[in-house]
Design an enzyme around this catalytic site. Structure first.
Site, PDB file in Angstrom:
ATOM      1  N   HIS A 133       0.820  -1.211   0.000  1.00 18.02           N
ATOM      2  CA  HIS A 133       0.000   0.000   0.000  1.00 18.02           C
ATOM      3  C   HIS A 133       0.853   1.260   0.000  1.00 18.02           C
ATOM      4  O   HIS A 133       0.384   2.341  -0.392  1.00 18.02           O
ATOM      5  CB  HIS A 133      -0.915  -0.008   1.231  1.00 18.02           C
ATOM      6  CG  HIS A 133      -2.266   0.598   0.988  1.00 18.02           C
ATOM      7  ND1 HIS A 133      -2.432   1.803   0.327  1.00 18.02           N
ATOM      8  CD2 HIS A 133      -3.517   0.192   1.308  1.00 18.02           C
ATOM      9  CE1 HIS A 133      -3.716   2.107   0.268  1.00 18.02           C
ATOM     10  NE2 HIS A 133      -4.401   1.139   0.850  1.00 18.02           N
ATOM     11  N   ALA A 134       2.103   1.164   0.422  1.00 18.55           N
ATOM     12  CA  ALA A 134       2.993   2.321   0.375  1.00 18.55           C
ATOM     13  C   ALA A 134       3.328   2.715  -1.058  1.00 18.55           C
ATOM     14  O   ALA A 134       3.707   3.859  -1.326  1.00 18.55           O
ATOM     15  CB  ALA A 134       4.284   2.025   1.142  1.00 18.55           C
TER      16      ALA A 134
END
Length: 462
Positions: free
Chosen positions: A145-146
């Protein structure tokens, strides 16, 4: 030592996804795609396809990024570029055990979605899967998700697909149709940084009138759904790291017809479908609370005119009253439609940064969820995340293979043991349900309840 080159500093939103990740809370988004092989494909089609794709070493810079060494115990502040990217490690070929049903595919997907990505490498994996008894093949992918949010990940997938079944030169999952720059990314110029800082300060100064608007909606008019108003349920408990994953498709036309008949939006109908399924599931588990469940509904903040390659995280968060205390499906739909309309109206009055700050307020209690005892002793900020991610509107192909399904697999956190994410795919809506293996029993029953809820909405709006 693996080769690396320094890259610009990591945005705060990206570093937070790395900071809060633990074994119990993998912070990657994923997706399962189903394909029908091109006509005439032989038994070695998938092996040959993988070998051909591995020869394509034109990699989007995003897929070369890995976290730089942490500056301290608090986490990462920058990305590093991996100059020794091992595509054979990231792009894997697997086969299902017999009898090769969708059930075996979903069980395998559940296991893959439960494991952490290796932070010593770029944070993504892709698995090609053969052995389905109906002759199709699958692809499961996950990315941290980063690097990408769910909208970005789906946009990237669409960018490598084609509407032409005869096109056999589609890029690999790590590739792009755009030429990639030969040089490395350079830090932003001082003048651009100054302009960006000035813009942020200006928008922060606008938070005072924005706060007045929010207070008026929430307190005086009592129409806005706020965090910590949700009831405690069996879904809002500490979670383990193991996941279950379920998936199914429904015709988009059925949802469209209900929306037309009721005057609600398609997304409102989808939320009502999920609300009906959750109500039936919790009744079945003898766990339906008297108060209505509250859903957090992610809203993309990307401009519709933004056609560049997707990256990063640009998502707001609305809270929606699901009306699960109501037995009548038409009444539930009306409550959901009103709740979403109020939230969207407020968002239209705010700047993108103000929306992000309001969204941060909506999800802020999750930041304390790792604190021992917090989840068990405080009300949940909301009960579930339900996300509708835009997908392709036409039948798509990948190197001649027809795309039959796109099933998103999402992130879970302590206090949030269930997630429903869906996308449109041609004439279908493809649902992916991710649940904590320990906390959400009989996850696949939700698929039956979704089907029932859709039929009930059809009957109620005729």
């Amino acid at each position: 030592m693996r080769g690396e080159a320094l890259m610009p500093m990591m945005p705060v939103t990206d570093s937070m996804f790395l900071l809060i990740e633990t074994r119990e809370h993998p912070m990657h988004v994923g997706g399962l795609q189903l394909f029908t092989p091109p006509e005439g494909a032989g038994p070695d089609h998938l092996r040959t396809l993988r070998e051909d794709l591995l020869r394509n070493t034109d990699v989007r810079p995003l897929f070369r990024q890995r976290p730089a060494r942490p500056v301290n115990t608090m986490g990462y502040l920058g990305w590093a570029e991996d100059d020794a990217l091992d595509l054979d490690y990231h792009f894997r070929h697997s086969a299902l055990p017999r009898p090769g049903r969708i059930r075996e595919l979903l069980e395998l997907t559940s296991r893959w979605h439960s494991t952490l990505l290796d932070r010593h490498r770029p944070l993504w994996e892709v698995h090609l899967v053969e052995g389905l008894n109906d002759g199709r093949f699958a692809m499961y992918s996950k990315v941290h998700h980063a690097l990408l949010d769910g909208v970005s990940a789906l946009r990237h997938l669409q960018s490598i697909l084609s509407e032409d079944p005869a096109e056999l030169s589609c890029p690999p999952p790590w590739g792009s149709r755009r030429p990639q720059p030969a040089g490395r990314r350079v830090p932003t110029s001082r003048s651009a940084l100054l302009q960006g800082t000035t813009r942020v300060v200006r928008q922060l100064a606008g938070m005072a009138p924005a706060a007045v608007k929010i207070a008026s909606e929430a307190l005086r008019e009592q129409r806005l759904t706020l965090p910590l108003q949700a009831p405690r349920t069996m879904l809002n408990v500490p979670i383990g790291g193991a996941r279950r994953f379920a998936a199914q498709s429904w015709p988009l036309a059925r949802v469209r017809d209900i929306a037309t008949a009721s005057g609600a939006s398609r997304n409102d109908v989808i939320l009502a479908m999920c609300a009906g399924a959750l109500r039936d599931y919790l009744i079945e588990q003898r766990s339906l609370p008297d108060s209505p469940l509250v859903a957090m509904v992610p809203v993309s903040l990307r401009s519709r005119t933004d056609h560049g390659e997707a990256h990063g995280n640009q998502v707001g968060a609305l809270l929606c009253d699901l009306g699960t205390n109501l037995s009548d499906p038409a009444e539930r739909l009306a409550v959901i439609s009103r709740s979403m309309s109020d939230g969207k109206r407020l968002f239209r009055q705010l700047s993108p940064l103000q929306i992000l700050l309001l969204s941060a307020m909506n999800v802020a209690p999750l930041a304390a969820s790792p604190v021992p005892g917090f989840v068990n002793n405080t009300p949940p900020p909301f009960n579930i995340v339900i996300s509708n991610v835009p997908g392709p509107s036409r039948r798509m192909y990948w190197n001649g293979a027809g795309l039959d399904g796109i099933y998103p697999a999402s992130v879970l956190l302590d206090g949030q043991a269930l997630n429903i994410t869906l996308t449109n795919n041609g004439d279908n809506l493809d649902f992916g349900i991710t649940g904590c293996r320990r906390s959400v029993p009989h996850l696949q029953r939700l698929l039956i309840h979704l089907d029932t809820a859709l039929a009930e909405l059809e009957s109620a709006t005729r």
